[in-house]
Design an enzyme around this catalytic site. Structure first.
Site, PDB file in Angstrom:
ATOM      1  CD  GLU A   8      -2.864  -1.167   2.361  1.00 55.24           C
ATOM      2  OE1 GLU A   8      -3.665  -0.285   2.666  1.00 55.24           O
ATOM      3  OE2 GLU A   8      -2.652  -2.171   3.050  1.00 55.24           O
ATOM      4  CG  ASP A  81      -1.914  -2.403   5.925  1.00 57.62           C
ATOM      5  OD1 ASP A  81      -0.717  -2.663   5.722  1.00 57.62           O
ATOM      6  OD2 ASP A  81      -2.326  -1.266   6.196  1.00 57.62           O
ATOM      7  CG  ASP A  83      -6.883  -4.072   7.810  1.00 59.21           C
ATOM      8  OD1 ASP A  83      -6.656  -4.184   6.592  1.00 59.21           O
ATOM      9  OD2 ASP A  83      -6.837  -2.986   8.403  1.00 59.21           O
ATOM     10  CD  GLU A  85     -11.217  -0.424   4.323  1.00 58.94           C
ATOM     11  OE1 GLU A  85     -11.649   0.261   3.382  1.00 58.94           O
ATOM     12  OE2 GLU A  85     -11.963  -0.997   5.147  1.00 58.94           O
ATOM     13  CE1 TYR A 273      -2.121  -2.823   9.367  1.00 61.31           C
ATOM     14  CE2 TYR A 273      -3.883  -4.086  10.386  1.00 61.31           C
ATOM     15  CZ  TYR A 273      -3.465  -3.139   9.475  1.00 61.31           C
ATOM     16  OH  TYR A 273      -4.375  -2.512   8.662  1.00 61.31           O
ATOM     17  NE  ARG A 275      -5.563   2.053  10.229  1.00 67.20           N
ATOM     18  CZ  ARG A 275      -4.462   2.582   9.703  1.00 67.20           C
ATOM     19  NH1 ARG A 275      -3.464   1.782   9.353  1.00 67.20           N
ATOM     20  NH2 ARG A 275      -4.346   3.890   9.527  1.00 67.20           N
ATOM     21  CG  HIS A 320      -4.677  -8.706  12.826  1.00 66.39           C
ATOM     22  ND1 HIS A 320      -4.332  -9.345  11.659  1.00 66.39           N
ATOM     23  CD2 HIS A 320      -5.713  -7.897  12.534  1.00 66.39           C
ATOM     24  CE1 HIS A 320      -5.135  -8.927  10.697  1.00 66.39           C
ATOM     25  NE2 HIS A 320      -5.989  -8.054  11.200  1.00 66.39           N
TER      26      HIS A 320
END
Length: 516
Positions: A8, A81, A83, A85, A273, A275, A320
């Site tokens: 990203e 990432d 997740d 998203e 990570y 989030r 996670h």
């Protein structure tokens, strides 16, 4: 073979290039490449709520570069990432690069929780497939958010003020602020007193507070009705009438600034990570933390056995690890040479991680009752016998060493029958306090506890609330405006489900089920 790796951010791309070497071309998408159109609903409500995706403005050159790189690549590794998203970004990139045309044969999904050489190389060596269920969950949330925002916002423009916005999570958060303010407005202050004695025994002074009078408890704050300011019905107490929520709280950082700094620490390979609302630690992390405790404090500060935690937050995602220092060494902020707010935030993460594997602190508490003609005074003392995890982390304190000094309240040697001398009696006035307004930290805690939203969304939710004029900051508190009251009242009357915390949390749970 030529491998195309897509991440990203450019910073992440630069790091991966150094780790992967020859044969790997690493490119960045710079976030999302497709989304619902900015103008119009972009959702076909008559045909299964089918979304209409368009290329995000400014992303044409990015996609052109990715397509060119994909033409000569033997395989395409989507390393966005880990997740929902990130899964959705990977999916949309794949769709733009011909995923459907070749049945996804060249496309593989790569996910890692920390940007270290070993973690990246391990993930690259064991790629998987795109998780379409997670993509579906993200897409369902995006479509629902669009429906709520684009259908309700025009109503607010018409009925209250142009430029306002409604949002599935945002409107619930605003309602929480409004409900708390309503409680504060309904609150009636009560004034009460207690009697404090300064006593001396064996040459040492100590303090004691009146707790009963002729066998009846003296009224304290919890005995008063918040709506009347009077002693609650049925409470047998005597009212003395002779007189009467770790980054925002500790570091004074807003949610947006915290996530910006954390993103930088993650991309630099210093933390895992961020989030995530998980409190689960990998075996590797636990071993690293225990080794650091042993090295810094000694084996006596280790917990008897490795500790593992489970998340109690409603609807928490356990996919996670908890946020922790990356790698296997658990270096301190000083060892990494960090400075400023990066140092402060990393230090907070380091302390909490290491403290999880430390022995319990041990305190001895002592209570002494002093009787005087029907009046009973109480003195309390405590001694810290073993600091345990306090050596690394004390809730609400930036400096554990200084905080340890405040853990002890010493009483003189006392025995039944002693007659301490009364040096002074002091009447102390108190007022009951209304419920505290939310700060950014306590609002996030409330949303998390109710299972509303996700860590990746909290910063943007709070920013929108402030930017749209629904709340203003005052001494770190979030104070709802008249606009917030008007919008909340309208939504409560006509769209109660959309501002109901139970409905919103249940929807999050359903999205989790889709993803699973």
């Amino acid at each position: 073979m030529k491998h195309l790796v897509i991440v990203e951010s450019p910073a992440k791309a630069k790091t991966l290039k150094a780790y992967l070497g020859e044969g790997y071309q690493v490119e960045a998408s710079v976030g999302h490449v497709r989304d619902l159109p900015k103008s119009g609903l972009g959702v076909d409500v008559e045909n299964g709520f089918e979304p209409e995706y368009v290329t995000i403005q400014g992303k044409g050159p990015v996609l052109k570069k990715l397509r060119a790189a994909a033409k000569s690549a033997d395989d395409i590794l989507l390393a966005t990432d880990p997740d929902r998203e990130g899964e959705a970004i990977a999916f949309h990139i794949a769709m733009e690069l011909g995923y459907e045309k070749d049945d996804g044969a060249r496309f593989r999904r790569v996910a890692f929780n920390e940007i270290t050489r070993s973690a990246v190389q391990e993930a690259i060596a064991h790629p998987g497939d795109l998780d379409i269920s997670r993509v579906d969950a993200q897409q369902a949330r995006r479509v629902l958010d669009r429906l709520v925002g684009y259908k309700l916002s025009p109503l607010l423009w018409k009925k209250i003020k142009p430029g306002l916005s409604a949002g599935r999570v945002q409107s619930v958060a605003v309602r929480l602020l409004v409900e708390r303010e309503r409680e504060r407005r309904a609150f009636h202050t009560a004034v009460y007193w207690d009697l404090r004695a300064q006593l001396t025994e064996n040459g040492k002074e100590f303090s004691a507070v009146l707790v009963t009078l002729d066998g009846t408890s003296v009224a304290s704050g919890r005995d008063f009705d918040e709506s009347t300011g009077r002693v609650k019905a049925g409470r047998d107490v005597v009212l003395l009438d002779s007189l009467q929520q770790e980054a925002n709280r500790k570091l004074n950082l807003g949610a947006r600034e915290t996530m910006r700094i954390a993103q930088g620490l993650y991309e630099d390979g210093l933390i895992t990570y961020m989030r995530t609302d998980s409190v689960h630690l990998s075996g590797q992390a636990i071993a690293a933390a225990r080794a650091k405790v042993s090295d810094l404090y000694g084996d006596e500060y280790l917990s008897g056995s490795p500790r593992q935690y489970r998340t109690k937050t409603k609807g928490a995602q356990e996919a996670h690890e908890a946020i922790r220092p990356a790698g296997t060494k658990m270096p301190t902020a000083g060892e990494l040479g960090l400075e400023g707010r990066r140092k402060s935030l990393y230090d907070l993460i380091w302390k909490r991680t290491v403290a999880t594997q430390m022995a319990d602190a041990r305190q001895k508490h002592l209570t002494v009752l002093v009787d005087a003609d029907g009046a009973t005074f109480r003195a309390t003392g405590k001694v810290l016998e073993f600091a345990g995890f306090f050596r690394a982390y004390v809730e609400g304190s930036d400096d554990p060493e200084i905080a340890l000094e405040n853990q002890e309240v010493l009483l003189p040697p006392l025995a039944e029958g002693d007659r301490p001398e009364c040096e002074k009696l002091e009447a102390v006035s108190h007022e009951t306090k209304p419920p505290a307004r939310f700060t950014e930290a306590t609002l996030v805690k409330e949303l998390e506890a109710d299972g509303i939203g996700r860590p990746s969304t909290y910063a943007s939710i709070i920013s929108t609330i402030l930017d749209r004029g629904y709340a203003a900051r005052a001494n770190k508190q979030l104070v709802p405006t008249f606009m917030a009251f008007a919008v909340t009242a309208l939504l409560e009357e006509h769209f109660p489900d959309l501002v109901d915390t139970g409905f919103t949390a249940e929807m999050e749970s359903e999205l989790d089920s889709i993803a699973a």
